[in-house]
Design a protein around this motif. Structure first.
Motif, short mmCIF file in Angstrom:
data_model
loop_
_atom_site.label_atom_id
_atom_site.label_comp_id
_atom_site.label_asym_id
_atom_site.label_seq_id
_atom_site.Cartn_x
_atom_site.Cartn_y
_atom_site.Cartn_z
N ALA A 212 -56.12 4.79 25.72
CA ALA A 212 -57.54 5.19 25.81
C ALA A 212 -58.44 3.96 25.90
CB ALA A 212 -57.92 6.05 24.61
N LEU A 213 -58.14 2.92 25.13
CA LEU A 213 -58.96 1.71 25.17
C LEU A 213 -58.81 1.01 26.52
CD1 LEU A 213 -58.41 0.25 21.57
CD2 LEU A 213 -60.38 1.53 22.44
N GLU A 214 -57.61 1.10 27.09
CA GLU A 214 -57.38 0.47 28.39
C GLU A 214 -58.19 1.18 29.49
OE1 GLU A 214 -53.33 -1.04 28.50
OE2 GLU A 214 -53.21 -0.04 30.46
N HIS A 215 -58.32 2.50 29.40
CA HIS A 215 -59.09 3.25 30.40
C HIS A 215 -60.60 3.10 30.21
CE1 HIS A 215 -55.72 6.49 31.06
NE2 HIS A 215 -55.39 5.29 31.52
N ALA A 216 -61.01 2.69 29.01
CA ALA A 216 -62.44 2.77 28.66
C ALA A 216 -63.30 1.95 29.60
CB ALA A 216 -62.64 2.29 27.22
N ARG A 217 -64.46 2.49 29.93
CA ARG A 217 -65.40 1.68 30.72
C ARG A 217 -66.83 1.94 30.31
NH1 ARG A 217 -64.27 4.68 36.40
NH2 ARG A 217 -66.23 5.80 36.50
#
Ligand SMILES: [Mn+2]
Length: 323
Positions: A212-217
């Motif tokens: 989820a943190l990797e996808h966050a923008r």
């Protein structure tokens, strides 16, 4: 549809018809703590109690130290002879997809602290000043003269400590601390609750958070932080559906962010396409208002909705809501 006082609802507690108690789907700590706390207390007071939770989504495992095996996933066959109490549900839809359930019991009693509660019960005790639904239940038990055993105290404490963000959110009032003291006096063990809920994180849950943190923008000039989780993400992390609880709180902690959003695909393929959780940090943004724009609701600082829109459409809606 009447707003009831604490006194009126407390008067119903000592004696009466068999009860069916419920809470919302995808239950959080306040939902489970309120359901179990009320259920065990009412039962100890001599009431016939059936505890019900709609759907088949597994219970979040961090609450497994509570007697969650008391909670049934089917309605009682004699629902027509029971009074139906809903805890922590802002609307009838929160109880489950089949709202016609509410037409079957003797009557429906709605006990909640969401400020936008739709008053779906015949009697409605809605107290937006309560930090959690567990706080409302504790006051009802006191007014009804029903003693709180250590099992009840610990369940209610779980509702309090989770809904206040471990006594950090704006709802952490003096009364929240007084309630904590009463519950600890009655046998709740804060260290045991902390270890059970926050130090038993399955590795797969941390992996899901990582995805989820990797996808966050960042969107809306850095004021909106949004992420998403697909069914494939859950699969690759080896995660169950409730493992995404808490993801959105990590997003909210980022500097400059006033709204955090998680868009996720639910496990059931026959339900809505996406579930969206929203958190606000500054007092200027009411995320329950954003959620209501898509048929959802919640608190000023924490809300959600379901949607059949695509991820891109939901992101566009959220960006527009921040304008
Ligand atoms: Mn709550």
């Amino acid at each position: 549809m009447t707003d009831a006082s604490y006194e009126e609802i407390a008067r119903l507690l000592p004696a009466g018809p068999p009860l069916c108690l419920t809470t919302h789907e995808s239950p959080d700590g306040d939902a489970i703590g309120s359901l179990l706390g009320a259920g065990l207390a009412f039962e100890a007071a001599g009431r016939d109690v059936w505890l019900y939770l709609a759907g088949t989504t597994p219970m979040p495992n961090e609450y497994g130290f509570l007697p969650v095996d008391r909670i049934q996933r089917e309605l009682p066959s004699d629902l027509e002879q029971r009074e139906f109490w809903a805890f922590d549900c802002g609307s009838a839809r929160r109880i489950g997809p089949d709202e016609s359930v509410l037409e079957r019991p003797l009557r429906v009693i709605n006990v909640d602290h969401h400020h936008d509660n739709t008053r779906f019960g015949e009697l409605n005790l809605v107290d937006p000043d309560a930090a959690c639904t567990a706080q409302i239940i504790e006051r009802l038990l006191r007014e009804a003269g029903i003693a709180i055993g250590s099992d009840v105290a610990e369940a209610l404490y779980v509702g309090l400590v989770t809904d206040t963000g471990r006594f950090q959110y704006a709802n952490t009032t003096p009364e929240a601390f007084r309630l904590a003291a009463r519950l600890v006096d009655a046998g709740a063990d804060p260290a045991r609750v902390f270890a059970a809920i926050w130090e038993t994180v399955p590795f797969a849950k941390q992996r899901l958070l990582g995805i989820a943190l990797e996808h966050a923008r960042l969107e809306a000039s850095g004021r909106l932080l949004v992420t998403w989780l697909t069914r494939d993400d859950y699969r690759s992390a080896g995660a169950d559906e409730p493992f995404s609880e808490g993801v959105v709180d990590h997003l909210r902690a980022v500097e400059g962010v006033s709204v955090a959003a998680l868009v996720r695909e639910p496990r059931e393929v026959d339900g809505p396409r996406h579930k969206v959780s929203l958190r606000a940090r500054d007092a200027g943004v009411d995320v329950s208002k954003i959620a209501r724009g898509r048929g959802g609701g919640g608190h000023v600082g924490a809300a959600g909705f379901t949607s059949n829109e695509t991820l891109q459409e939901i992101l566009a809606f959220l960006r527009a809501s921040m304008a």
